[in-house]
Design a protein around this motif. Structure first.
Motif, PDB file in Angstrom:
ATOM      1  N   GLY A   1       0.820  -1.314   0.025  1.00  0.00           N
ATOM      2  CA  GLY A   1       0.114  -0.080  -0.048  1.00  0.00           C
ATOM      3  C   GLY A   1       0.927   1.512   0.071  1.00  0.00           C
ATOM      4  N   ILE A   2       1.954   1.224   0.728  1.00  0.00           N
ATOM      5  CA  ILE A   2       3.068   2.387   0.750  1.00  0.00           C
ATOM      6  C   ILE A   2       3.361   2.658  -0.571  1.00  0.00           C
ATOM      7  CG2 ILE A   2       4.988   3.533   1.806  1.00  0.00           C
ATOM      8  CD1 ILE A   2       4.169   1.899   4.155  1.00  0.00           C
ATOM      9  N   ILE A   3       3.938   1.673  -1.344  1.00  0.00           N
ATOM     10  CA  ILE A   3       4.674   1.621  -2.415  1.00  0.00           C
ATOM     11  C   ILE A   3       3.676   2.161  -3.629  1.00  0.00           C
ATOM     12  CG2 ILE A   3       5.671   0.268  -4.391  1.00  0.00           C
ATOM     13  CD1 ILE A   3       7.037  -1.583  -2.096  1.00  0.00           C
ATOM     14  N   PHE A   4       2.541   1.240  -3.937  1.00  0.00           N
ATOM     15  CA  PHE A   4       1.700   1.837  -4.712  1.00  0.00           C
ATOM     16  C   PHE A   4       1.030   3.116  -4.553  1.00  0.00           C
ATOM     17  CE2 PHE A   4       1.477  -2.822  -5.520  1.00  0.00           C
ATOM     18  CZ  PHE A   4       2.097  -2.711  -6.692  1.00  0.00           C
ATOM     19  N   GLY A   5       0.395   3.323  -3.364  1.00  0.00           N
ATOM     20  CA  GLY A   5      -0.074   4.588  -2.723  1.00  0.00           C
ATOM     21  C   GLY A   5       0.888   5.885  -3.245  1.00  0.00           C
ATOM     22  N   PHE A   6       2.127   5.898  -3.015  1.00  0.00           N
ATOM     23  CA  PHE A   6       3.087   6.798  -3.606  1.00  0.00           C
ATOM     24  C   PHE A   6       3.177   7.050  -5.040  1.00  0.00           C
ATOM     25  CE2 PHE A   6       4.334   7.086   1.139  1.00  0.00           C
ATOM     26  CZ  PHE A   6       3.985   8.180   1.335  1.00  0.00           C
ATOM     27  N   PHE A   7       3.174   5.902  -5.596  1.00  0.00           N
ATOM     28  CA  PHE A   7       3.225   5.889  -7.067  1.00  0.00           C
ATOM     29  C   PHE A   7       2.134   6.608  -7.599  1.00  0.00           C
ATOM     30  CE2 PHE A   7       6.422   2.531  -7.178  1.00  0.00           C
ATOM     31  CZ  PHE A   7       7.558   3.212  -7.949  1.00  0.00           C
ATOM     32  N   LEU A   8       0.900   6.409  -7.079  1.00  0.00           N
ATOM     33  CA  LEU A   8      -0.528   6.798  -7.417  1.00  0.00           C
ATOM     34  C   LEU A   8      -0.600   8.272  -7.078  1.00  0.00           C
ATOM     35  CD1 LEU A   8      -3.201   6.528  -8.555  1.00  0.00           C
ATOM     36  CD2 LEU A   8      -3.841   5.844  -6.434  1.00  0.00           C
ATOM     37  N   LEU A   9       0.101   8.876  -5.957  1.00  0.00           N
ATOM     38  CA  LEU A   9      -0.033  10.094  -5.649  1.00  0.00           C
ATOM     39  C   LEU A   9       1.193  10.699  -6.529  1.00  0.00           C
ATOM     40  CD1 LEU A   9      -0.260   9.791  -1.787  1.00  0.00           C
ATOM     41  CD2 LEU A   9      -1.760  11.046  -3.148  1.00  0.00           C
ATOM     42  N   GLY A  10       2.136  10.194  -6.808  1.00  0.00           N
ATOM     43  CA  GLY A  10       3.161  10.846  -7.682  1.00  0.00           C
ATOM     44  C   GLY A  10       2.565  11.233  -9.004  1.00  0.00           C
ATOM     45  N   PHE A  11       1.930  10.249  -9.499  1.00  0.00           N
ATOM     46  CA  PHE A  11       1.142  10.449 -10.899  1.00  0.00           C
ATOM     47  C   PHE A  11       0.039  11.553 -11.027  1.00  0.00           C
ATOM     48  CE2 PHE A  11       2.594   6.035 -11.898  1.00  0.00           C
ATOM     49  CZ  PHE A  11       3.371   6.531 -13.083  1.00  0.00           C
ATOM     50  N   ILE A  12      -0.790  11.529  -9.680  1.00  0.00           N
ATOM     51  CA  ILE A  12      -1.813  12.376  -9.536  1.00  0.00           C
ATOM     52  C   ILE A  12      -1.133  13.952  -9.401  1.00  0.00           C
ATOM     53  CG2 ILE A  12      -3.463  13.550  -7.968  1.00  0.00           C
ATOM     54  CD1 ILE A  12      -4.268  10.452  -7.436  1.00  0.00           C
ATOM     55  N   TYR A  13       0.037  14.061  -8.581  1.00  0.00           N
ATOM     56  CA  TYR A  13       0.658  15.538  -8.439  1.00  0.00           C
ATOM     57  C   TYR A  13       1.201  15.805  -9.773  1.00  0.00           C
ATOM     58  CZ  TYR A  13      -0.084  14.737  -3.409  1.00  0.00           C
ATOM     59  OH  TYR A  13      -0.605  14.600  -2.257  1.00  0.00           O
ATOM     60  N   LYS A  14       1.834  14.811 -10.599  1.00  0.00           N
ATOM     61  CA  LYS A  14       2.245  15.138 -11.682  1.00  0.00           C
ATOM     62  C   LYS A  14       1.481  15.682 -12.839  1.00  0.00           C
ATOM     63  CE  LYS A  14       4.886  13.550 -15.731  1.00  0.00           C
ATOM     64  NZ  LYS A  14       5.286  12.439 -16.468  1.00  0.00           N
TER      65      LYS A  14
ATOM     66  N   ASP B   1       0.281  19.474 -11.483  1.00  0.00           N
ATOM     67  CA  ASP B   1       1.498  20.234 -11.934  1.00  0.00           C
ATOM     68  C   ASP B   1       1.240  20.449 -13.154  1.00  0.00           C
ATOM     69  OD1 ASP B   1       2.483  20.780  -9.261  1.00  0.00           O
ATOM     70  OD2 ASP B   1       3.974  19.226  -9.347  1.00  0.00           O
ATOM     71  N   ASN B   2       1.582  19.592 -14.141  1.00  0.00           N
ATOM     72  CA  ASN B   2       1.214  19.802 -15.655  1.00  0.00           C
ATOM     73  C   ASN B   2       0.212  20.599 -16.003  1.00  0.00           C
ATOM     74  OD1 ASN B   2       3.712  18.511 -16.058  1.00  0.00           O
ATOM     75  ND2 ASN B   2       2.561  16.469 -16.616  1.00  0.00           N
ATOM     76  N   LYS B   3      -1.134  20.450 -15.475  1.00  0.00           N
ATOM     77  CA  LYS B   3      -1.889  21.365 -15.604  1.00  0.00           C
ATOM     78  C   LYS B   3      -1.973  22.848 -15.219  1.00  0.00           C
ATOM     79  CE  LYS B   3      -5.087  18.685 -17.568  1.00  0.00           C
ATOM     80  NZ  LYS B   3      -5.474  19.141 -18.915  1.00  0.00           N
ATOM     81  N   PHE B   4      -1.362  23.148 -14.076  1.00  0.00           N
ATOM     82  CA  PHE B   4      -1.143  24.220 -13.625  1.00  0.00           C
ATOM     83  C   PHE B   4      -0.050  25.099 -14.177  1.00  0.00           C
ATOM     84  CE2 PHE B   4       1.691  27.153 -11.030  1.00  0.00           C
ATOM     85  CZ  PHE B   4       0.436  27.893 -10.339  1.00  0.00           C
ATOM     86  N   LEU B   5       0.706  24.285 -14.874  1.00  0.00           N
ATOM     87  CA  LEU B   5       2.063  24.861 -15.803  1.00  0.00           C
ATOM     88  C   LEU B   5       1.453  25.105 -17.014  1.00  0.00           C
ATOM     89  CD1 LEU B   5       5.094  22.777 -14.914  1.00  0.00           C
ATOM     90  CD2 LEU B   5       4.517  25.070 -14.152  1.00  0.00           C
ATOM     91  N   THR B   6       0.357  24.744 -17.465  1.00  0.00           N
ATOM     92  CA  THR B   6      -0.193  25.019 -18.789  1.00  0.00           C
ATOM     93  C   THR B   6      -1.160  26.162 -18.802  1.00  0.00           C
ATOM     94  OG1 THR B   6      -1.620  23.534 -18.663  1.00  0.00           O
ATOM     95  CG2 THR B   6       0.181  22.977 -19.880  1.00  0.00           C
ATOM     96  N   ILE B   7      -1.381  26.733 -17.511  1.00  0.00           N
ATOM     97  CA  ILE B   7      -2.712  27.761 -17.342  1.00  0.00           C
ATOM     98  C   ILE B   7      -1.810  29.114 -17.930  1.00  0.00           C
ATOM     99  CG2 ILE B   7      -3.884  28.961 -15.625  1.00  0.00           C
ATOM    100  CD1 ILE B   7      -4.568  26.377 -14.247  1.00  0.00           C
TER     101      ILE B   7
END
Length: 188
Positions: free
Chosen positions: A166-179, A182-188
């Protein structure tokens, strides 16, 4: 643009009066005062001063001293003669660390109930009678603690639900969500 000496002095006096570092947890005093000192005295611009040295000095000397002030008058064994006690460095003084370790030691799992409770927080207990309690409360109950209004960090939440995977997959999932955010924010 630097802050004037008068404004800095007034700010520090108010800060010391309303948020004394002697009456608050060490992590909060550190996170409040160290950045303020760095900004007010332009320490971050100097090449001869290292942030790591400041943190090291605070952890080794300042925090144990601040801890003594919290217990003077409450615990008669705490005196200024014991300024640096080796036990201080091995105690989990930050509740996030301590509670995460307790979750691992007790090794109990909810198999996704905690995360479902967090995702569907808006569903009232009158409708969802088996809705999960907060992870801190659950930890306090399993550890037989007298005080049950404690917190657990995200990593403990992930461990409670799905163990180390859960720790491993949870942080991978959060990493993708944050990425994605961030990408949406940078294109604004």
């Amino acid at each position: 643009r630097s802050v004037s000496f008068t404004k800095s002095t007034i700010l520090i006096i108010f800060l010391l009066f309303f948020s004394s570092p002697l009456s608050m947890p060490r992590f909060l005093a550190f996170s409040l005062y160290i950045p303020l000192i760095f900004v007010l005295f332009d320490i971050y611009k100097r090449k001869d001063c290292s942030y790591i040295n400041t943190v090291f000095f605070g952890m080794i000397f300042v925090f144990p001293l601040l801890d003594l002030f919290r217990w003077i008058g409450v615990d008669s064994s705490q005196t200024f003669q014991k300024v640096i006690n080796i036990d201080y460095y091995f105690g989990g003084h930050f509740d996030a660390f301590q509670n995460f370790v307790r979750v691992i030691i007790l090794d109990f799992h909810t198999y996704g109930q905690q995360i479902l409770g967090a995702i569907f927080f808006f569903v009232p207990r009158s409708i969802w009678t088996t809705k999960a309690e907060g992870s801190g409360f659950l930890l306090a109950e399993n550890a037989n603690l007298a005080f049950n209004n404690i917190s657990t960090p995200l990593i403990a939440e992930l461990y409670l639900d799905f163990s180390f995977l859960g720790i491993i997959f949870g942080f991978f999932l959060l990493g993708f969500i944050y990425k994605y955010i961030d990408n949406k924010f940078l294109t604004i």
